[in-house]
Design an enzyme around this catalytic site. Structure first.
Site, mmCIF file in Angstrom:
data_model
loop_
_atom_site.group_PDB
_atom_site.id
_atom_site.type_symbol
_atom_site.label_atom_id
_atom_site.label_comp_id
_atom_site.label_asym_id
_atom_site.label_seq_id
_atom_site.Cartn_x
_atom_site.Cartn_y
_atom_site.Cartn_z
ATOM 1 N N ASN A 76 34.786 29.168 48.685
ATOM 2 C CA ASN A 76 36.025 29.238 49.455
ATOM 3 C C ASN A 76 37.279 29.188 48.588
ATOM 4 O OD1 ASN A 76 37.866 28.659 51.922
ATOM 5 N ND2 ASN A 76 38.140 26.847 50.625
ATOM 6 N N TYR A 141 45.605 40.686 43.985
ATOM 7 C CA TYR A 141 44.793 39.944 44.950
ATOM 8 C C TYR A 141 43.788 40.882 45.615
ATOM 9 C CZ TYR A 141 43.636 37.007 49.001
ATOM 10 O OH TYR A 141 42.971 36.273 49.955
ATOM 11 N N LYS A 145 39.642 40.664 45.526
ATOM 12 C CA LYS A 145 38.819 40.533 46.729
ATOM 13 C C LYS A 145 37.899 41.737 46.903
ATOM 14 C CE LYS A 145 40.015 36.486 48.282
ATOM 15 N NZ LYS A 145 39.047 35.380 48.377
#
Length: 228
Positions: A76, A141, A145
């Protein structure tokens, strides 16, 4: 996967979605190692604080040694610096890749043998709608991802014969510290997202899409790219 009686390691469990995941796992009857760079910041009752810095492989290996009874790993912990790839800071590109891609990969490499030894279990990677939608202002980012999405698929195939299932949660904006500066009225409740994530693990879903925005973007992946 049966969550009651499972032993979970949740990275970034001291706040945001990670805290909700840890709390709900306890409610479902799991043992929880609440992992954070600063374990003294973990304030949940019933969990075992665990030092784990996803950018430090030595701390990951030590966490895997301590949490030797783990059957579930939830990757996470993450950062979002809203940094463009061309005009942005290159150190920020490295920071997001290290935290959002290399960190979860290192944690999975460390914990997969532990989970296998304990009879099998699962890994959940917390990803984003940004895995598939790549706005320029958050280019690094998005790249991190997207890489983590590819990693999830490849590792899923690699670990399946070892009894370790791999799931990926994709979600748009949540009402957490990470999106505090993002103006949006459509931020998801992280508690509800945590519930969907854990239900997905329990059902053995390889991919968990937590909101309508994410489902819409996923459906549009076959469309031609737009410019401007």
């Amino acid at each position: 996967m049966e969550l009651k009686g499972a032993t979970a390691v949740v990275t970034g469990a001291n706040r945001g979605l990670g805290r909700h995941l840890a709390e709900q796992l306890i409610q479902r009857g799991a043992k929880v190692y609440a992992a954070a760079r600063r374990p003294e910041t973990v304030d949940l009752e019933g969990v075992t604080p665990l030092r784990l810095d996803v950018t430090d492989e030595a701390s990951i290996r030590e966490a895997a040694r301590i949490a030797s009874d783990a059957t579930l790993l939830i990757n996470n912990a993450g950062i979002a610096l809203y940094n463009p790839l061309i005009a942005g800071d290159m150190d920020s590109v490295h920071a997001e890749m290290n935290t959002n891609f290399f960190g979860p990969l290192a944690a999975t490499r460390a914990f997969a043998p532990v989970i296998e030894k304990n009879g099998g279990g699962a890994v959940l990677n917390i990803l984003s709608v940004i895995s598939w939608w790549h706005p320029a202002q958050a280019g690094s980012y998005a790249a991190s991802k997207a890489a983590a999405w590819a990693m999830s698929g490849a590792v899923r195939e690699e670990l399946a014969p070892r009894g370790v299932a791999v799931s990926a949660l994709h979600v748009a904006y949540m009402d957490t510290d990470m999106t505090a500066n993002v103006p949006s009225e459509d931020k998801a409740d992280p508690a509800g997202v945590a519930t969907q994530a854990l239900d997905g693990i329990a059902a053995g879903l390889p991919e968990i899409l937590a909101d309508d925005t994410t489902r819409q973007v996923k459906r549009g992946l076959a469309d031609a790219p737009t410019v401007g």
